[in-house]
Design a protein around this motif. Structure first.
Motif, PDB file in Angstrom:
ATOM      1  N   GLY A 415       4.902  -3.600  20.222  1.00  0.00           N
ATOM      2  CA  GLY A 415       4.224  -4.366  21.244  1.00  0.00           C
ATOM      3  C   GLY A 415       4.968  -4.357  22.567  1.00  0.00           C
ATOM      4  N   PRO A 416       4.455  -5.134  23.537  1.00  0.00           N
ATOM      5  CA  PRO A 416       5.060  -5.150  24.875  1.00  0.00           C
ATOM      6  C   PRO A 416       6.331  -5.975  24.974  1.00  0.00           C
ATOM      7  CG  PRO A 416       3.170  -6.615  24.802  1.00  0.00           C
ATOM      8  CD  PRO A 416       3.190  -5.902  23.493  1.00  0.00           C
ATOM      9  N   SER A 417       6.532  -6.920  24.035  1.00  0.00           N
ATOM     10  CA  SER A 417       7.703  -7.793  24.107  1.00  0.00           C
ATOM     11  C   SER A 417       7.896  -8.482  22.761  1.00  0.00           C
ATOM     12  CB  SER A 417       7.523  -8.848  25.200  1.00  0.00           C
ATOM     13  OG  SER A 417       6.524  -9.786  24.815  1.00  0.00           O
ATOM     14  N   LEU A 418       8.839  -9.412  22.731  1.00  0.00           N
ATOM     15  CA  LEU A 418       9.124 -10.185  21.514  1.00  0.00           C
ATOM     16  C   LEU A 418       8.433 -11.542  21.519  1.00  0.00           C
ATOM     17  CD1 LEU A 418      12.984  -9.524  21.318  1.00  0.00           C
ATOM     18  CD2 LEU A 418      11.199  -8.388  19.957  1.00  0.00           C
ATOM     19  N   ALA A 419       7.798 -11.904  22.607  1.00  0.00           N
ATOM     20  CA  ALA A 419       7.310 -13.272  22.807  1.00  0.00           C
ATOM     21  C   ALA A 419       6.322 -13.724  21.743  1.00  0.00           C
ATOM     22  CB  ALA A 419       6.674 -13.396  24.188  1.00  0.00           C
ATOM     23  N   ALA A 420       5.492 -12.823  21.257  1.00  0.00           N
ATOM     24  CA  ALA A 420       4.430 -13.220  20.323  1.00  0.00           C
ATOM     25  C   ALA A 420       4.923 -13.388  18.895  1.00  0.00           C
ATOM     26  CB  ALA A 420       3.296 -12.198  20.361  1.00  0.00           C
ATOM     27  N   GLU A 437      19.550  -3.133  23.295  1.00  0.00           N
ATOM     28  CA  GLU A 437      18.541  -2.633  24.233  1.00  0.00           C
ATOM     29  C   GLU A 437      17.165  -2.720  23.574  1.00  0.00           C
ATOM     30  OE1 GLU A 437      17.229   1.276  26.902  1.00  0.00           O
ATOM     31  OE2 GLU A 437      19.078   1.321  25.706  1.00  0.00           O
ATOM     32  N   LEU A 438      16.264  -3.474  24.187  1.00  0.00           N
ATOM     33  CA  LEU A 438      14.908  -3.629  23.680  1.00  0.00           C
ATOM     34  C   LEU A 438      14.042  -2.490  24.215  1.00  0.00           C
ATOM     35  CD1 LEU A 438      12.857  -5.382  22.113  1.00  0.00           C
ATOM     36  CD2 LEU A 438      12.387  -6.560  24.273  1.00  0.00           C
ATOM     37  N   LEU A 439      13.368  -1.798  23.307  1.00  0.00           N
ATOM     38  CA  LEU A 439      12.503  -0.678  23.663  1.00  0.00           C
ATOM     39  C   LEU A 439      11.077  -1.009  23.232  1.00  0.00           C
ATOM     40  CD1 LEU A 439      14.839   2.214  22.444  1.00  0.00           C
ATOM     41  CD2 LEU A 439      14.517   1.432  24.785  1.00  0.00           C
ATOM     42  N   PRO A 440      10.252  -1.564  24.132  1.00  0.00           N
ATOM     43  CA  PRO A 440       8.880  -1.921  23.777  1.00  0.00           C
ATOM     44  C   PRO A 440       7.988  -0.681  23.658  1.00  0.00           C
ATOM     45  CG  PRO A 440       9.270  -2.352  26.089  1.00  0.00           C
ATOM     46  CD  PRO A 440      10.589  -1.920  25.516  1.00  0.00           C
ATOM     47  N   HIS A 441       6.847  -0.859  23.000  1.00  0.00           N
ATOM     48  CA  HIS A 441       5.862   0.211  22.825  1.00  0.00           C
ATOM     49  C   HIS A 441       6.487   1.450  22.163  1.00  0.00           C
ATOM     50  CE1 HIS A 441       3.193  -2.124  25.369  1.00  0.00           C
ATOM     51  NE2 HIS A 441       4.095  -2.114  26.346  1.00  0.00           N
ATOM     52  N   THR A 442       7.456   1.232  21.280  1.00  0.00           N
ATOM     53  CA  THR A 442       8.223   2.359  20.729  1.00  0.00           C
ATOM     54  C   THR A 442       8.244   2.311  19.208  1.00  0.00           C
ATOM     55  OG1 THR A 442       9.621   2.336  22.708  1.00  0.00           O
ATOM     56  CG2 THR A 442      10.452   3.544  20.812  1.00  0.00           C
ATOM     57  N   GLU A 443       8.216   3.481  18.583  1.00  0.00           N
ATOM     58  CA  GLU A 443       8.240   3.571  17.118  1.00  0.00           C
ATOM     59  C   GLU A 443       9.033   4.798  16.681  1.00  0.00           C
ATOM     60  OE1 GLU A 443       4.192   3.910  15.894  1.00  0.00           O
ATOM     61  OE2 GLU A 443       3.843   5.781  16.986  1.00  0.00           O
ATOM     62  N   VAL A 444       9.610   4.726  15.481  1.00  0.00           N
ATOM     63  CA  VAL A 444      10.321   5.863  14.892  1.00  0.00           C
ATOM     64  C   VAL A 444       9.291   6.851  14.358  1.00  0.00           C
ATOM     65  CG1 VAL A 444      11.845   6.611  13.026  1.00  0.00           C
ATOM     66  CG2 VAL A 444      12.382   4.537  14.302  1.00  0.00           C
ATOM     67  N   VAL A 445       9.479   8.138  14.656  1.00  0.00           N
ATOM     68  CA  VAL A 445       8.522   9.153  14.200  1.00  0.00           C
ATOM     69  C   VAL A 445       9.163  10.228  13.329  1.00  0.00           C
ATOM     70  CG1 VAL A 445       6.880   8.816  16.070  1.00  0.00           C
ATOM     71  CG2 VAL A 445       8.793  10.405  16.398  1.00  0.00           C
ATOM     72  N   GLY A 451      19.200  14.838   2.440  1.00  0.00           N
ATOM     73  CA  GLY A 451      18.949  13.764   1.477  1.00  0.00           C
ATOM     74  C   GLY A 451      20.157  13.372   0.672  1.00  0.00           C
ATOM     75  N   ASN A 452      21.127  14.275   0.533  1.00  0.00           N
ATOM     76  CA  ASN A 452      22.326  13.973  -0.246  1.00  0.00           C
ATOM     77  C   ASN A 452      23.408  13.321   0.605  1.00  0.00           C
ATOM     78  OD1 ASN A 452      21.343  15.065  -2.714  1.00  0.00           O
ATOM     79  ND2 ASN A 452      21.774  17.135  -1.964  1.00  0.00           N
ATOM     80  N   THR A 453      23.648  13.881   1.805  1.00  0.00           N
ATOM     81  CA  THR A 453      24.717  13.339   2.644  1.00  0.00           C
ATOM     82  C   THR A 453      24.248  12.188   3.517  1.00  0.00           C
ATOM     83  OG1 THR A 453      24.252  15.003   4.346  1.00  0.00           O
ATOM     84  CG2 THR A 453      25.923  15.545   2.694  1.00  0.00           C
ATOM     85  N   GLY A 454      22.929  12.086   3.745  1.00  0.00           N
ATOM     86  CA  GLY A 454      22.405  10.941   4.467  1.00  0.00           C
ATOM     87  C   GLY A 454      21.829  11.277   5.831  1.00  0.00           C
ATOM     88  N   LEU A 455      21.397  10.230   6.501  1.00  0.00           N
ATOM     89  CA  LEU A 455      20.753  10.334   7.815  1.00  0.00           C
ATOM     90  C   LEU A 455      21.779  10.694   8.896  1.00  0.00           C
ATOM     91  CD1 LEU A 455      17.926   9.583   9.210  1.00  0.00           C
ATOM     92  CD2 LEU A 455      19.011   7.390   9.714  1.00  0.00           C
ATOM     93  N   ASN A 456      21.377  11.565   9.846  1.00  0.00           N
ATOM     94  CA  ASN A 456      22.297  11.860  10.953  1.00  0.00           C
ATOM     95  C   ASN A 456      21.637  11.811  12.328  1.00  0.00           C
ATOM     96  OD1 ASN A 456      21.035  14.416  11.330  1.00  0.00           O
ATOM     97  ND2 ASN A 456      22.388  15.325   9.791  1.00  0.00           N
ATOM     98  N   ALA A 457      20.299  11.648  12.385  1.00  0.00           N
ATOM     99  CA  ALA A 457      19.634  11.549  13.684  1.00  0.00           C
ATOM    100  C   ALA A 457      18.241  10.955  13.518  1.00  0.00           C
ATOM    101  CB  ALA A 457      19.543  12.918  14.361  1.00  0.00           C
ATOM    102  N   VAL A 458      17.724  10.404  14.619  1.00  0.00           N
ATOM    103  CA  VAL A 458      16.418   9.743  14.624  1.00  0.00           C
ATOM    104  C   VAL A 458      15.659  10.161  15.882  1.00  0.00           C
ATOM    105  CG1 VAL A 458      15.237   7.512  14.787  1.00  0.00           C
ATOM    106  CG2 VAL A 458      17.243   7.740  13.327  1.00  0.00           C
ATOM    107  N   THR A 459      14.348  10.319  15.728  1.00  0.00           N
ATOM    108  CA  THR A 459      13.492  10.553  16.893  1.00  0.00           C
ATOM    109  C   THR A 459      12.534   9.379  17.029  1.00  0.00           C
ATOM    110  OG1 THR A 459      13.551  12.958  16.593  1.00  0.00           O
ATOM    111  CG2 THR A 459      11.761  12.066  17.945  1.00  0.00           C
ATOM    112  N   TRP A 460      12.495   8.788  18.234  1.00  0.00           N
ATOM    113  CA  TRP A 460      11.500   7.739  18.459  1.00  0.00           C
ATOM    114  C   TRP A 460      10.588   8.126  19.621  1.00  0.00           C
ATOM    115  CZ3 TRP A 460      16.720   5.683  19.174  1.00  0.00           C
ATOM    116  CH2 TRP A 460      17.124   5.537  20.493  1.00  0.00           C
ATOM    117  N   ARG A 461       9.410   7.539  19.642  1.00  0.00           N
ATOM    118  CA  ARG A 461       8.396   7.881  20.634  1.00  0.00           C
ATOM    119  C   ARG A 461       7.917   6.630  21.348  1.00  0.00           C
ATOM    120  NH1 ARG A 461       3.902   9.816  17.612  1.00  0.00           N
ATOM    121  NH2 ARG A 461       4.724  11.938  17.698  1.00  0.00           N
ATOM    122  N   ASN A 462       7.781   6.736  22.694  1.00  0.00           N
ATOM    123  CA  ASN A 462       7.155   5.680  23.475  1.00  0.00           C
ATOM    124  C   ASN A 462       5.650   5.892  23.389  1.00  0.00           C
ATOM    125  OD1 ASN A 462       5.851   4.549  26.037  1.00  0.00           O
ATOM    126  ND2 ASN A 462       7.896   3.654  26.131  1.00  0.00           N
TER     127      ASN A 462
END
Length: 569
Positions: A415-420, A437-445, A451-462
């Motif tokens: 959403g646009p903010s945390l207020a709701a 840092e708050l990133l509104p209108h954003t989601e992990v894609v 899978g064995n050694t684990g996560l090393n990077a993330v992509t998010w989209r506005n």
């Protein structure tokens, strides 16, 4: 006054509260305890209790002394204290007869008053002032054992591996002492891993009795430790509470304190999702805040004090209502096949964490993707950048907590903010925290890594601009809501709303047309729903506890009606 050039360090809990942990009872106080116990005699060298074996209760020493030692599954022994006449031997697990966490050996001939678990609970209630001192000591001793980490099961593996973190989280959430041995730092531990054919990413769990398990489930580890009650329970309970979160524990405490026979079961740990909250600051009576684990732990001890039987971990598989009309009973079948009988059942099963539709999510669960933020996860995030997804109070609490450890917290909300969705005090605190840092209108894609050694990077989209950003992030925390845990109710035809939450009160039509359900009662007479699982609940810890308490009055009314019906038939 000038600062002391050699300030005295703050003593650990075991030292700062030693007088509360190991009080000496007066002769008059021991006389008050006598009616609750039996005098036993031990010879020098005799063992009064042993780690991993069912605890007999509380011993009050009348003559002689007993040395208490910690012992782990690898045979390491650490002395704790030697206690003498006027002192008592027990910790909080003895309220329910749980396995002992320490060993106790007689240093010389000993006379001791044994107060079994049932009588110990009676003592605490009947002798309120004395009981308060005893309970405080029992709790502080358990806390000290957890802090020391020299007793309980030993987890052998890589400290930050998914397998180790999974079991350590389970033990910590249940208040069970444990410690981890790093195979990179201990050659003997590495050799033991090799002996049992365990891979580098596996975990060996060594129980207090020396049994060794390779990659056990939480239930398997609990059984090895003696945590799980495997006995049949043919008795008819007044109340069975399914779910050990704040709502369920509130029902248990109030119902048991009013004389009802109560059982609580939970599939993982007491406290539910609230138990994972780093700090709850808007709960009445705690102006400086309290962690969810601390709040749940107090309620858990309080429930045992009043005689509530706990089955944790134990999972409800189904509810059988067929005997309700005939015998006035509801039956809960567990996944291990046992059947529990009750006059009333309280559905407090809460909700399971919601999983967003992100590719490869399941692959990284426990390997960089987390649904809670405890001290374990915070330690792994030290001085690194993390991603936190969600805009509710739980997400806000987690963000503030993680900001104290991580270099930066990227907080993603759709959403646009945390207020709701978030309380104002948390929004203000997040705004004032420079490394969130708050990133509104954003989601992990996208999630990247092995899978064995684990996560090393993330992509998010506005979502507004359609732009994507890649970040070298090894830990993602998801707080995107939850779905009600109601599958075990399907066989009974319990009324639910469009989102799967249990309907109660005026919103339901009872199967018996002339029966008017109470406000927290479902369409099945004697079946109540409270907390997050109930349709229309406020999804707050305070609200859940309030509903748990309110349900008890309705349970009494139902039981009274059952008795009146039995008399007239």
């Amino acid at each position: 006054m000038a600062d002391d050039p050699n300030p005295t360090p703050t003593p650990p809990l075991a030292e700062s509260r030693r007088h509360q942990m190991f009080p000496v009872l007066s002769a008059a106080e021991i006389a008050r305890i006598h009616r609750f116990g039996t005098v036993l005699h031990f010879r020098k060298g005799d063992r009064l209790f042993a780690a991993g074996e069912p605890g007999p209760g509380m011993f009050v020493l009348l003559k002689g002394s007993v040395t208490i030692t910690q012992r782990d599954g690898l045979g390491h022994v650490v002395p704790i204290v030697t206690q003498g006449p006027g002192q008592f031997l027990a910790e909080v697990g003895q309220l329910s007869g749980a396995p002992a966490l320490v060993d106790g050996h007689a240093e010389d001939d000993v006379d001791a008053l044994l107060v079994p678990p049932g009588q110990l609970r009676a003592l605490i209630i009947a002798e309120a002032d004395l009981g308060e001192r005893v309970v405080r000591a029992l709790i502080l001793r358990r806390v000290a054992l957890i802090e020391a980490g020299a007793s309980g099961p030993v987890l052998i593996g890589r400290p930050q591996s998914a397998a180790v973190v999974r079991l350590q989280s389970f033990l910590n959430r249940n208040g069970e002492p444990n410690h981890v041995v790093d195979i990179a730092q201990d050659a003997d531990a590495a050799a033991l891993m090799e002996q049992y054919g365990a891979a580098a990413g596996d975990v060996l769990a060594v129980c207090p009795d020396g049994s060794v398990l390779v990659n056990p489930t939480e239930n398997q580890l609990a059984r090895c430790m003696g945590m799980v009650d495997t006995a049949e329970h043919p008795e008819l309970f007044d109340v069975i509470v399914v779910g050990g979160g704040p709502a369920g524990l509130a029902t248990a405490v109030y119902a048991a304190s009013e004389g009802l026979q109560v059982m609580v079961l939970d599939c993982r740990a007491y406290g539910g999702q609230a138990g994972a909250s780093a700090r709850i600051e808007n709960y009445l009576g705690f102006p400086t805040g309290i962690s969810g684990q601390a709040l749940a732990g107090r309620a858990y001890v309080q429930a045992q004090k009043f005689g509530v039987e706990m089955l944790i971990p134990a999972q409800a598989q189904s509810l059988d209502c067929a005997a309700k009309a005939i015998k006035g009973e509801l039956h809960v079948t567990l996944t291990d096949g046992r059947v529990l009988r009750a006059k009333t059942v309280v559905v407090a099963s809460g909700a399971r964490y919601r999983r967003p539709e992100v590719p490869r999510l399941a692959e990284f669960e426990g390997r960089g993707v987390w649904y809670w933020a405890s001290a374990l996860e915070a330690k792994m995030c030290s001085q690194t950048e993390v991603v936190l997804v969600g805009g509710g109070n739980s997400a806000g609490q987690a963000a503030v907590f993680l900001s104290q450890h991580a270099a930066k917290v990227n907080m993603l909300v759709r959403g646009p903010s945390l207020a709701a969705s978030m309380s104002r005090y948390l929004i203000d605190r997040i705004d004032a925290t420079p490394n969130i840092e708050l990133l509104p209108h954003t989601e992990v894609v996208k999630l990247h890594g092995d899978g064995n050694t684990g996560l090393n990077a993330v992509t998010w989209r506005n979502r507004q601009r359609g732009t994507e950003h890649d970040a070298d992030v090894r830990n993602v925390f998801l707080f995107v809501g939850a779905d009600p845990e109601t599958g075990w109710l399907d066989s009974c035809g319990v009324a639910i709303d469009a989102h799967g939450f249990v309907r109660t009160g005026e919103s339901v039509t009872c199967k018996h047309s002339d029966y008017k359900p109470a406000p927290l009662e479902t369409n099945i007479p004697g079946l109540f729903a409270i907390g997050d699982v109930r349709s229309g609940s406020v999804k707050r810890v305070g609200g859940a506890i309030g509903e748990g308490a309110a349900a008890v009055a309705m349970i009494h009314q139902h039981l009274a009606a059952m008795e009146r019906a039995a008399v007239t038939t």
